[in-house]
Scaffold this motif. Structure first.
Motif, PDB file in Angstrom:
ATOM      1  N   ASP A 211       1.845   3.319  15.906  1.00  0.00           N
ATOM      2  CA  ASP A 211       3.058   2.666  16.404  1.00  0.00           C
ATOM      3  C   ASP A 211       4.335   3.327  15.895  1.00  0.00           C
ATOM      4  OD1 ASP A 211       1.535   0.783  17.776  1.00  0.00           O
ATOM      5  OD2 ASP A 211       1.478  -0.587  16.051  1.00  0.00           O
ATOM      6  N   GLU A 212       4.215   4.108  14.808  1.00  0.00           N
ATOM      7  CA  GLU A 212       5.391   4.753  14.226  1.00  0.00           C
ATOM      8  C   GLU A 212       5.153   6.258  14.155  1.00  0.00           C
ATOM      9  OE1 GLU A 212       6.983   2.904  10.691  1.00  0.00           O
ATOM     10  OE2 GLU A 212       5.865   1.050  11.090  1.00  0.00           O
ATOM     11  N   VAL A 213       6.256   7.014  14.102  1.00  0.00           N
ATOM     12  CA  VAL A 213       6.155   8.469  14.085  1.00  0.00           C
ATOM     13  C   VAL A 213       7.198   9.037  13.127  1.00  0.00           C
ATOM     14  CG1 VAL A 213       7.755   8.824  16.022  1.00  0.00           C
ATOM     15  CG2 VAL A 213       5.969  10.541  15.544  1.00  0.00           C
ATOM     16  N   LEU A 214       6.820  10.121  12.488  1.00  0.00           N
ATOM     17  CA  LEU A 214       7.725  10.882  11.627  1.00  0.00           C
ATOM     18  C   LEU A 214       8.085  12.167  12.350  1.00  0.00           C
ATOM     19  CD1 LEU A 214       9.068  11.643   8.873  1.00  0.00           C
ATOM     20  CD2 LEU A 214       6.822  12.515   8.161  1.00  0.00           C
ATOM     21  N   THR A 215       9.363  12.538  12.355  1.00  0.00           N
ATOM     22  CA  THR A 215       9.788  13.758  13.020  1.00  0.00           C
ATOM     23  C   THR A 215      10.740  14.551  12.134  1.00  0.00           C
ATOM     24  OG1 THR A 215      10.653  14.686  15.100  1.00  0.00           O
ATOM     25  CG2 THR A 215      11.807  12.759  14.194  1.00  0.00           C
ATOM     26  N   THR A 216      11.006  15.794  12.537  1.00  0.00           N
ATOM     27  CA  THR A 216      11.944  16.682  11.848  1.00  0.00           C
ATOM     28  C   THR A 216      12.632  17.548  12.889  1.00  0.00           C
ATOM     29  OG1 THR A 216      10.125  18.264  11.511  1.00  0.00           O
ATOM     30  CG2 THR A 216      10.709  16.841   9.642  1.00  0.00           C
ATOM     31  N   ILE A 217      13.798  18.071  12.530  1.00  0.00           N
ATOM     32  CA  ILE A 217      14.492  19.066  13.345  1.00  0.00           C
ATOM     33  C   ILE A 217      14.830  20.245  12.438  1.00  0.00           C
ATOM     34  CG2 ILE A 217      15.396  17.496  15.099  1.00  0.00           C
ATOM     35  CD1 ILE A 217      17.989  17.342  13.497  1.00  0.00           C
ATOM     36  N   THR A 218      15.276  21.348  13.034  1.00  0.00           N
ATOM     37  CA  THR A 218      15.501  22.578  12.276  1.00  0.00           C
ATOM     38  C   THR A 218      16.880  23.124  12.590  1.00  0.00           C
ATOM     39  OG1 THR A 218      13.125  23.070  12.397  1.00  0.00           O
ATOM     40  CG2 THR A 218      14.597  24.866  11.741  1.00  0.00           C
ATOM     41  N   GLU A 219      17.806  22.991  11.644  1.00  0.00           N
ATOM     42  CA  GLU A 219      19.200  23.343  11.909  1.00  0.00           C
ATOM     43  C   GLU A 219      19.405  24.834  12.147  1.00  0.00           C
ATOM     44  OE1 GLU A 219      20.970  25.270   9.658  1.00  0.00           O
ATOM     45  OE2 GLU A 219      19.417  25.309   8.104  1.00  0.00           O
ATOM     46  N   TYR A 220      18.553  25.701  11.547  1.00  0.00           N
ATOM     47  CA  TYR A 220      18.785  27.137  11.700  1.00  0.00           C
ATOM     48  C   TYR A 220      18.176  27.702  12.985  1.00  0.00           C
ATOM     49  CZ  TYR A 220      14.005  27.842   9.969  1.00  0.00           C
ATOM     50  OH  TYR A 220      12.639  27.810   9.814  1.00  0.00           O
ATOM     51  N   ALA A 221      17.432  26.881  13.717  1.00  0.00           N
ATOM     52  CA  ALA A 221      16.835  27.313  14.989  1.00  0.00           C
ATOM     53  C   ALA A 221      17.117  26.237  16.035  1.00  0.00           C
ATOM     54  CB  ALA A 221      15.340  27.547  14.835  1.00  0.00           C
ATOM     55  N   GLN A 222      18.368  26.115  16.389  1.00  0.00           N
ATOM     56  CA  GLN A 222      18.801  25.003  17.221  1.00  0.00           C
ATOM     57  C   GLN A 222      18.525  25.243  18.703  1.00  0.00           C
ATOM     58  OE1 GLN A 222      22.883  23.931  16.428  1.00  0.00           O
ATOM     59  NE2 GLN A 222      22.614  23.948  14.197  1.00  0.00           N
ATOM     60  N   ASP A 223      18.083  24.196  19.345  1.00  0.00           N
ATOM     61  CA  ASP A 223      17.989  24.119  20.802  1.00  0.00           C
ATOM     62  C   ASP A 223      18.335  22.676  21.161  1.00  0.00           C
ATOM     63  OD1 ASP A 223      17.268  23.848  23.497  1.00  0.00           O
ATOM     64  OD2 ASP A 223      15.635  25.299  23.324  1.00  0.00           O
ATOM     65  N   PRO A 224      19.626  22.363  21.270  1.00  0.00           N
ATOM     66  CA  PRO A 224      20.047  20.968  21.431  1.00  0.00           C
ATOM     67  C   PRO A 224      19.365  20.238  22.587  1.00  0.00           C
ATOM     68  CG  PRO A 224      21.930  22.364  20.966  1.00  0.00           C
ATOM     69  CD  PRO A 224      20.769  23.279  21.196  1.00  0.00           C
ATOM     70  N   ARG A 225      19.171  20.915  23.707  1.00  0.00           N
ATOM     71  CA  ARG A 225      18.565  20.244  24.859  1.00  0.00           C
ATOM     72  C   ARG A 225      17.132  19.835  24.556  1.00  0.00           C
ATOM     73  NH1 ARG A 225      15.534  21.530  29.429  1.00  0.00           N
ATOM     74  NH2 ARG A 225      15.314  23.690  28.721  1.00  0.00           N
ATOM     75  N   GLN A 226      16.346  20.754  24.023  1.00  0.00           N
ATOM     76  CA  GLN A 226      14.942  20.458  23.745  1.00  0.00           C
ATOM     77  C   GLN A 226      14.798  19.497  22.566  1.00  0.00           C
ATOM     78  OE1 GLN A 226      12.662  21.095  25.753  1.00  0.00           O
ATOM     79  NE2 GLN A 226      12.516  23.218  26.424  1.00  0.00           N
TER      80      GLN A 226
END
Length: 353
Positions: free
Chosen positions: A198-213
């Protein structure tokens, strides 16, 4: 000493001393870790060192003193490193194609000879440049041969790095996959849940940005899960998240520290999935039996996945494949190079003082 003078000195030493500086007999007690987490603002380096420390404590249980020397920043421990101490370079992208332009590994400014033929690689990889892998420059090749211990087996995280080192004459190399993966045996992977939580953990990567995706990824998670947790792995992930124009009041942010992340994972290992762009965050979750998908944003995840079947999804495939994985995932079947891992670990019985 000015940077240009440092590099001229490094050229002189690495160019001439590769053959003139003879290896000394190295000791494992003390032993030094070239520690990627020291002075690092990217907590992924702490994940790597967590597993490197676990493995080396088993490999060298009798080593009474372990020194920690930074790779990302220079301090006196770099300058004063003993020449006869074996230096284990732990994980991450420490091998640039051009060492003069990308000084990826801190080395002594005056006593560079103290690093001569004393560095042993542990799950190290080569970094890409603008999405492409390049051959080592002639200077970089000489400098790496100057640093590397010729008597040990070096561990690299993927076949591509191994081939690039072979091309410059470094043949004593084993592809061991990343040290963070060494506990992901076939038996363990069979225990990893395939059921959606029911819950999910996520991350993003500031040095490899793709704002749309990246925005699509987070919004898809928000639509599919009751609660979405996001770990701020790097300090610059937070401003990047804010730039995506997402209602972050719907996100539960995990503080920027390995301790906060590790504590969260341990407490929620039976109630969350992982779906994000940070490679070692995903591998850490797999180590805790969490159903995980790593979104590749550079060569690291894709290179490792090619060799090991690590669950990786190219970011450009999110809109065609993400929903399918959320609804139903395949079993995790990691293929580890167990013989190479065993050889790398076992060599320290003979590499003793």
């Amino acid at each position: 000493m000015e940077p240009i003078k440092i590099f001229r000195r490094m050229r002189l030493i690495a160019g001439e001393a590769e053959n003139l500086v003879r290896p000394v007999r190295l000791t494992n007690n003390p032993i030094a870790f070239l520690d990627t987490s020291m002075y690092s603002e990217n907590c992924g380096d702490y994940v790597i060192m967590h597993y490197a420390n676990l493995q080396m404590s088993k490999i060298l249980p009798d080593s009474e003193q372990i020194l920690h020397i930074p790779t990302h920043g220079w301090d006196e421990s770099v300058e004063n490193a003993r020449r006869d101490v074996r230096k284990i370079a732990c994980g991450t992208n420490l091998l640039p194609w051009d060492y003069e332009k990308d000084h990826a590994l801190a080395t002594p400014r005056t006593h560079l000879g103290n690093y001569a033929h004393s560095v042993c690689l542990l799950a190290v990889g080569m970094r890409e440049v603008q999405g492409q892998m390049r051959d080592f420059t002639p200077y970089t090749a000489r400098f790496l041969r100057f640093l590397f211990d010729p008597d040990c087996l070096h561990s690299v995280r993927d076949e591509h790095t191994k081939q690039r080192l072979h091309a410059i004459g470094v043949d004593n190399v084993l592809n061991t996959a990343c040290v963070t993966m060494w506990n992901l045996t076939e038996e363990f992977c069979e225990s990893i849940s395939r059921d959606r939580h029911d819950e999910v953990l996520t991350t993003i990567t500031e040095y490899a940005q793709d704002p749309r995706q990246d925005k699509y990824m987070i919004e898809t998670l928000l639509r599919n899960y009751d609660r979405v947790h996001l770990w701020i792995q790097s300090v610059d992930d937070r401003p990047y998240l804010e730039s995506l124009d997402i209602d972050d009041s719907r996100l539960h942010l995990i503080d920027h520290s390995f301790e906060a992340f590790d504590s969260f994972v341990k407490q929620h290992s039976e109630s969350i999935d992982y779906f994000g762009t940070r490679l070692h965050a995903g591998i850490h979750c797999l180590n805790h039996g969490i159903r995980s998908m790593i979104v590749s944003v550079d060569n690291r995840a894709s290179d490792i996945a090619r060799d090991t079947n690590l669950p990786v999804m190219p970011r450009e495939d999110l809109q065609s494949s993400m929903q399918s994985w959320i609804d139903h995932s395949d079993p995790v079947r990691i293929i580890l190079p167990t013989d190479n891992i065993r050889k790398w670990k076992g060599q320290f019985r003979s590499l003793t003082n």
